[in-house]
Scaffold this active site. Structure first.
Site, PDB file in Angstrom:
ATOM      1  N   LYS A  54       0.837  -1.199   0.000  1.00  0.00           N
ATOM      2  CA  LYS A  54       0.000   0.000   0.000  1.00  0.00           C
ATOM      3  C   LYS A  54       0.871   1.248   0.000  1.00  0.00           C
ATOM      4  O   LYS A  54       0.586   2.221  -0.695  1.00  0.00           O
ATOM      5  CB  LYS A  54      -0.930  -0.006   1.230  1.00  0.00           C
ATOM      6  N   GLN A  98      -4.313  -1.821   9.890  1.00  0.00           N
ATOM      7  CA  GLN A  98      -4.099  -3.109   9.216  1.00  0.00           C
ATOM      8  C   GLN A  98      -4.580  -4.250  10.114  1.00  0.00           C
ATOM      9  O   GLN A  98      -4.141  -4.378  11.256  1.00  0.00           O
ATOM     10  CB  GLN A  98      -2.611  -3.285   8.867  1.00  0.00           C
ATOM     11  N   ASP A 127     -11.258   2.901   4.421  1.00  0.00           N
ATOM     12  CA  ASP A 127     -11.660   1.502   4.228  1.00  0.00           C
ATOM     13  C   ASP A 127     -13.183   1.363   4.245  1.00  0.00           C
ATOM     14  O   ASP A 127     -13.710   0.297   3.926  1.00  0.00           O
ATOM     15  CB  ASP A 127     -11.078   0.618   5.339  1.00  0.00           C
TER      16      ASP A 127
END
Ligand code: NDP
Length: 302
Positions: A54, A98, A127
């Protein structure tokens, strides 16, 4: 029949290039450098790889990718404090935690991932996991769309595989893939327009009975299960489109939830694993970060 292989890697590369151009235009017009901060707790090897990928993807399109690394012993209070600090930092437009978070042996010291995710400012929740953002999606007025489901819709649109009026079966009802993609494809408007929404959707899961008879009804079959090659060729309707979200490690190979060779012989189009939905997930994260930066400059909260 030999199915078309839906190339997620190439599609994501084209999308990333457009995002890079958009970032450049945004900054030339005086916009702040879009910034995504990932929080990585502990040293899980897979999580480290995901965060590194990422970070690299951010750099490639001109987004400031930052990583906050915390030791595995980090407690809930400390993690929440970091999230609050990032919420308050005007330079940070997107925050992601994460997953999975490491879990201490002592139940009293365990981190509650839900509480941590809920603490992220919904305007920085790239997200799209927060209840506020999920609620907005369910009302067909999304702020952010979760990255993997958004990637699925973008891939379908890239190949002109319309969903309107078609029968979609989603296997898996997780908050990050199954439920949101079912909601998005059943919606009226859709991120890529009404042709890529307006489906008749069935959401199947581990308690569904006679799964093969359900999947055989699908014009478009989406597998987000996490069981290597669960879906066999004879579960697929001839000519169907098969989207395999699953990523499963079997020995030193990565395989999907669909028996790929069998699917290719029956379906009209199939995503490979790897190289299918995975690259699109990261591209959508970049898109959400850029959108967050633009919205924050406009003072928008929704
Ligand atoms: P979860 O484990 O959260 O959910 C799995 C779902 O599959 C559950 O709803 C479960 O049912 C259902 N399920 C499990 N076994 C069966 C079965 N035998 N028959 C029918 N349904 C079953 O997984 P995620 O949604 O997080 O991930 C799914 C897969 O997608 C994983 O392989 C993951 O690695 C991959 N993934 C890939 C991404 C990408 O970018 N390509 C991004 C995110 C995930 P129940 O609810 O009843 O337990």
């Amino acid at each position: 029949m030999q199915a078309t292989i839906l190339d997620g890697k190439a599609t994501a590369a084209a999308i990333r290039e457009r995002i890079g151009q958009d970032v450049t235009r945004w900054m030339q017009s005086g916009g702040a450098v879009p910034c995504l901060t990932a929080i990585l707790v502990g040293d899980d090897p897979a999580s480290q790889v995901y965060v590194r990928n990422k970070h690299r993807a951010c750099q490639q399109v001109g987004i400031d990718g930052r990583v906050e690394r915390l030791p595995a012993e980090t407690g809930q209070a400390e993690l929440l404090e970091l999230v609050r600090r990032l919420n308050a930092d005007p330079e940070v437009h997107g925050i992601l935690v994460q997953l999975p978070l490491p879990q201490a042996d002592d139940p009293a010291a365990r981190i509650d991932p839900r509480e941590v995710l809920d603490a992220i400012d919904p305007a920085k929740d790239v997200d799209a996991f927060s209840p506020v953002n999920v609620g907005l999606i369910s009302q067909d007025r999304p702020r952010f769309l979760p990255c993997t489901p958004q990637g699925i819709v973008r891939l379908l649109a890239h190949y002109g595989l319309r969903t309107a009026g078609r029968r979609v079966v989603v296997i898996g009802r997780s908050d990050i893939v199954g439920k949101p993609i079912a909601m998005m494809l059943a919606s009226k408007d859709g991120v890529c327009g009404p042709d890529y929404a307006n489906a008749t959707v069935t959401l199947a899961h581990s308690r569904s009975s006679d799964l093969p008879s359900i999947t055989r009804e699908a014009d478009i079959l989406i597998a987000a299960v996490g069981r290597p090659e669960l879906i066999r060729g004879d579960w697929i309707r001839p000519g169907a489109v098969v989207i395999d979200v699953g990523i499963n490690r079997v020995g030193d190979r990565l395989v999907g939830d669909v028996a790929f060779d069998e699917a290719v012989a029956v379906a009209s189009a199939v995503t490979p694993v790897p190289g299918g939905i995975g690259p699109l997930t990261i591209a959508m994260l970049l898109q959400n970060t850029l959108d967050a930066a633009k919205r924050s400059a406009g003072g928008q909260t929704v």
